[in-house]
Scaffold this active site. Sequence first.
Site, mmCIF file in Angstrom:
data_model
loop_
_atom_site.group_PDB
_atom_site.id
_atom_site.type_symbol
_atom_site.label_atom_id
_atom_site.label_comp_id
_atom_site.label_asym_id
_atom_site.label_seq_id
_atom_site.Cartn_x
_atom_site.Cartn_y
_atom_site.Cartn_z
ATOM 1 N N LYS A 249 1.023 -1.116 0.035
ATOM 2 C CA LYS A 249 -0.007 0.015 0.062
ATOM 3 C C LYS A 249 0.942 1.075 -0.080
ATOM 4 C CE LYS A 249 -1.929 -1.409 3.886
ATOM 5 N NZ LYS A 249 -1.166 -2.556 4.405
ATOM 6 N N ASP B 290 2.559 -7.102 3.253
ATOM 7 C CA ASP B 290 2.282 -7.412 4.682
ATOM 8 C C ASP B 290 3.058 -8.823 4.982
ATOM 9 O OD1 ASP B 290 1.608 -4.649 5.059
ATOM 10 O OD2 ASP B 290 -0.551 -5.104 5.501
ATOM 11 N N ARG C 141 -2.919 -5.731 12.233
ATOM 12 C CA ARG C 141 -3.903 -6.863 11.952
ATOM 13 C C ARG C 141 -3.080 -8.355 12.293
ATOM 14 N NH1 ARG C 141 -7.392 -5.472 6.779
ATOM 15 N NH2 ARG C 141 -7.558 -3.405 6.877
ATOM 16 N N ASP D 180 2.024 -11.538 6.188
ATOM 17 C CA ASP D 180 0.933 -12.481 6.489
ATOM 18 C C ASP D 180 0.360 -13.010 5.323
ATOM 19 O OD1 ASP D 180 -0.641 -10.735 5.150
ATOM 20 O OD2 ASP D 180 -1.747 -10.172 7.000
ATOM 21 N N TYR E 38 2.185 -2.975 13.186
ATOM 22 C CA TYR E 38 1.038 -3.473 12.392
ATOM 23 C C TYR E 38 0.238 -4.173 13.248
ATOM 24 C CZ TYR E 38 -0.341 -6.995 8.888
ATOM 25 O OH TYR E 38 -1.323 -7.528 7.966
#
Length: 641
Positions: free
Chosen positions: A8, A102, A322, A104, A320
Amino acid sequence: MRLIIAEKPSLARAIADALPGNAQRQDGAIVCGDTTVTWCLGHLLEQAAPEAYDPADKQWRLDRLPIVPSTWQLAPRPKARGQLAVIRKLIKQAKEVIHAGDPDREGQLLVQEVIEHMKYRGPVQRLLISDLNRPAVSRALTTLRSNAEFQPLYQAAQARARADWLYGINLTRAWTLTGRQAGHDGVLSVGRVQTPVLGLIVRRDNAIRDFVPHPFYPLWVDLQVAQGQLRAWWVPKEHQPLDEQGRLIDRAPADALAAQLPGATGELTQLEQQEKRQAPPLPYSLSALQVDAARRHGLSAQVVLDICQRLYEQHKLITYPRSDCRYLPEDHLSLAQRSLSGACQNDDTLRQWLDGADFSLRSKAWNDKQVGAHHAIAPTGKPADLSQLSATEGQVFRLIVRNVMAQFYRPLRTFEVKAEFTLLKEAFRARGLSILDPGWKPLFTTREDTPPLPPLTQGEACQALGAGVEEKETRPPEPFTDASLIKAMMNIGRYVDDPAVRRTLRDTDGLGTEATRAGIIETLVQRGYLIRKQKALRATRLGTALIAALPSAVSTPERTALWEQRLRAIAEQQDDAYAFQQALLEDLRSLLTHSDAGKLKHSLQTAKGEAGGVAKRTSQTGKRYVRRKSPGGRKKTTTKN
């Protein structure tokens, strides 16, 4: 040229700030010397529509189901074409590409599918960033890894995306077409996570609707003991008329005993006294934060997620968000005092907590073995000007700081007493709790739920001063709220009947992920399956009817939770993505045979959703009970004769 592709724009800016040289912005990219940083805008690609594989599938028809692509295709999202063109131009010039999604499963998929869609065949490295502060980003840039290490994670994410497409497209088309036959004009959306979540709420609403309260009669006695007074409660014997929870449901024995008790003498026959130590609550994962923020501040799960994203991306105050982890890396311990001092600079409450912290302590939160792709949410150490935050942003930020700060407070030490007295050959129990050292507790609450008992000695005499019988009613289950629903999604094994499956699910992630749970709730609201009544989430007539018409296997948690377990196994190279898809297709073909227009029509006609309020319930004594809120906000049950 070295090309870094971030997930992003905010992450791309943080990377560019940490690179040497003067950053020069271009259309869709930032150039820093021989390194160019570009970005995705979330998912730039999506699974192609059914008609991309066969034009005949543009029209929804039952005889075309199931739709199963032979070769999977991705298509640009409508608003992503411009940024895809930027990446395509840059990747042609790149000698090396760095994947900066990210850390994940979805972050791995989001960037890698773009790289593969562009048919790039050069070397790809992986940049893992969980903290947008410049020192953390700089450290991450020095520890690049081969993207090949993360191929199993990508395969698991790709398997999830394809399975969701197969499940959602085919079942949504099947039940929407069945709905048309039943007279419902509209799309009936079915999903592998959203539908079991809806099922949880519908079943809870049905339990509330069908609940019939019955009275029970607790008996208390006030006792004089050697060093004070206390209240104890009668423990009826098994031959008494009791309900499943051991509560007396016939008042007569209680009244008879209460009449005999005043003045009666007895003794303390059983005494248990134990000192207990309780460690501070761990730092937050996203779901745990959503649960606490909903309970303390009435914030929905989606609002909490949005706030966390702003605190992370815009304000750079937290790591972070999430994350599904509640532990912190061991090397963060030495930095904790500095980061907490920075976070607390401009807030009186936070400074007060900081003053009480002892940074020589080490809690169990610092554990590398418990940290995976993410660590717990923590303050970055950037000074927070709470005057620049909204009220809700400040509330969430304080919660995050508090749970990390609590790791530097002593354990809560309590002294718990359980006493059993015998009078008139009957047992009476009392329980008390004394706080020896409040430790971390004042950061969370100053309330004491259980008062202490006076000092007691085994065998000491007691005398009854007075006794009474209370009339109470059993209460229905509470409706789901954002907090309790998120908690249910995290601990979905509790809602599974099969003991073997429940054991299997004990250590899995439950329904959805940290990043998706809030969105699932909002999707169900937007699609007209749920409504919010104050803080409660209730099923609408449409949501209730859909669950009644679907096979129970679609609306219960077992299948989707086991899906998540298999996806995790794929990511850990313990399962095969192709085998997973084949098992899904076999399951899907079986489910499609259960679409029944007659059953759906009956469900739509008979469903009594909660949109109109909570139904009145009649107790076994003939009174009507209406759930209300008292002026202080606490729920109570009132009677109407």
